[in-house]
Design a protein around this motif. Structure first.
Motif: not given
Length: 193
Positions: A53, A56-57, A60, A80, A83-85, A88-90
């Protein structure tokens, strides 16, 4: 991307991936900046081969929803954790057999991966299928270099199990993308540092 040996390599390397890619921090920041310039908060975006990610991070917050996928369960497990949003989906997905409906995404990102995919044509067919008409494709990819230093690096990576299936030059890669995404819009090519 069903080749199990390739998946085993990425699962095995997942714990070291971020540390190894730290030397490319500037590159990943630059990719994110350039991709974000074409995105907006109303877009549904798919990222293929997202690894842990790293990009991604960074993007997002610029979209309505980012579905970030990789075929390595270990890479996704690490992704995963950061993830702080809610945007955003993994998930673990095979880029050659995506579960999404046709024309589901406003943009697709596949960074630094098409050259290490055994069947990039199948990946591009899936991208073409899930991308909306007029949608954006971002596909920055390492291209084949020349010289002793490049050959030594590739040789060392091969020794640890890293496979490069396609050794495109920049113009060959651009032609490959144009042939496989004829109805969609490739979001401007750009040279990265």
């Amino acid at each position: 991307m069903k080749e199990s040996g390739n998946r085993q390599f990425w699962n095995r390397c997942s714990g070291l991936y971020d540390r190894f890619m730290h030397s490319n921090e500037r590159l990943y920041n630059e990719i994110a900046v350039r991709v974000k310039a074409s995105l907006n908060r109303e877009m549904y975006v798919l990222e293929l081969a997202c690894g842990t990610g790293l990009i991604s991070r960074r993007i997002a917050s610029s979209v309505k929803s980012l579905e970030a996928t990789d075929f390595s369960p270990e890479m996704i497990a690490i992704a995963r954790k950061s993830v702080h949003s809610a945007r955003l989906h993994f998930s673990v997905q095979d880029a050659t057999e995506l579960p999404y409906a046709p024309e589901s995404f406003d943009a697709v990102l596949i960074a630094n991966a098409l050259h290490i995919v055994p069947e990039p044509e199948r990946v591009m067919e899936e991208i073409h299928r899930v991308l909306k008409p007029g949608g954006l494709l971002f596909a920055p990819t390492f291209v084949h270099g020349e010289g002793v230093g490049f050959r030594v690096r590739v040789g060392l990576m091969k020794l640890i199990g890293f496979r490069v299936y396609h050794k495109w030059t920049a113009s060959e890669f651009a032609a490959f993308v144009r042939v496989h995404i004829p109805r969609r819009r490739a979001a401007g090519s750009f040279d990265l540092p």
